[in-house]
Scaffold this active site. Structure first.
Site, mmCIF file in Angstrom:
data_model
loop_
_atom_site.group_PDB
_atom_site.id
_atom_site.type_symbol
_atom_site.label_atom_id
_atom_site.label_comp_id
_atom_site.label_asym_id
_atom_site.label_seq_id
_atom_site.Cartn_x
_atom_site.Cartn_y
_atom_site.Cartn_z
ATOM 1 N N ASN A 284 0.820 -1.187 -0.113
ATOM 2 C CA ASN A 284 0.026 0.009 -0.048
ATOM 3 C C ASN A 284 0.790 1.355 -0.030
ATOM 4 O O ASN A 284 2.136 1.317 0.166
ATOM 5 C CB ASN A 284 -1.001 -0.196 1.216
ATOM 6 C CG ASN A 284 -2.247 0.670 1.042
ATOM 7 O OD1 ASN A 284 -2.372 1.354 0.072
ATOM 8 N ND2 ASN A 284 -3.455 -0.021 1.208
ATOM 9 N N HIS B 76 22.755 2.023 13.639
ATOM 10 C CA HIS B 76 23.998 2.527 13.945
ATOM 11 C C HIS B 76 24.379 2.306 15.379
ATOM 12 O O HIS B 76 23.383 1.898 16.172
ATOM 13 C CB HIS B 76 24.012 4.212 13.980
ATOM 14 C CG HIS B 76 23.456 4.472 12.523
ATOM 15 N ND1 HIS B 76 24.218 4.471 11.370
ATOM 16 C CD2 HIS B 76 22.110 4.890 12.043
ATOM 17 C CE1 HIS B 76 23.494 5.058 10.478
ATOM 18 N NE2 HIS B 76 22.008 4.936 10.729
#
Length: 190
Positions: A86, A116
């Site tokens: 979608n 990270h």
């Protein structure tokens, strides 16, 4: 023995430099294709399909992606047949994102392969480069992922599973279950 490129490091789960020239070129190419894809109307089926075939590693028959759609590289994404994605979905494909067949992905679902270090001293080098690593995401067949869910790096979602809307999926979810929440947890077998 050659030293690994930043792209090879990225795909192997090692720390890599995200602003490497090869990766930047791949990123820019992806953005050009996405600009065109997100600009054309849904009735232009053939052009949309051709653009997806040029963008993704693999896209099988019957795949439909509503615009707008966003990703970083495209080349690391594989989507099985008859899958529906979608609008406003984001696939940060710094590593492989494999979506099975007959998958329903609600609006605003995000897939995040990169991460990270949590500590800022470990995250940013003295030269200003930041440390990134990326792990693949895999979604089985016949899965439904409810809107505004986030699927994080390294996660595998089993086949025939439903992920409730708004879930934060931080760890693997087995086959044939209903799971939802923040963090996402198995609620019951289906």
């Amino acid at each position: 023995m050659h030293s690994m490129t930043e792209k090879e490091k990225m795909l192997s789960g090692q720390s890599y430099f995200a602003r490497d020239p090869e990766l930047l070129l791949l990123h820019k190419n992806c953005k050009k294709i996405l600009f065109e894809f997100n600009s054309i109307t849904s009735d232009n089926f053939e052009t949309r399909t051709n653009l997806l075939n040029n963008l993704f590693e693999k896209v099988e028959d019957g795949v439909w992606i509503e615009s707008p759609f966003y990703c970083d590289y495209g080349i690391n994404i594989s989507i099985g047949k008859n899958t529906f994605i979608n609008f406003n979905c984001v696939f940060i494909d710094n590593n492989k994102i494999e979506i099975g067949s007959n998958v329903l992905i609600g609006p605003g679902v995000h897939f995040y392969t990169p991460s990270h270090p949590v500590k800022s001293k470990e995250r940013v080098k003295s030269n200003g480069q930041y440390i990134t690593n990326a792990l693949p995401i895999k979604v089985g067949n016949n899965v439904w992922i409810g809107g505004n869910s986030s699927i994080c790096q390294g996660v595998k979602i089993g086949s025939n599973t439903t992920i409730g809307a708004g879930s934060l999926v931080l760890s693997d979810i087995p086959d044939g279950v209903l799971a939802y929440g923040n963090p996402c947890k198995v609620i019951k077998k289906l």
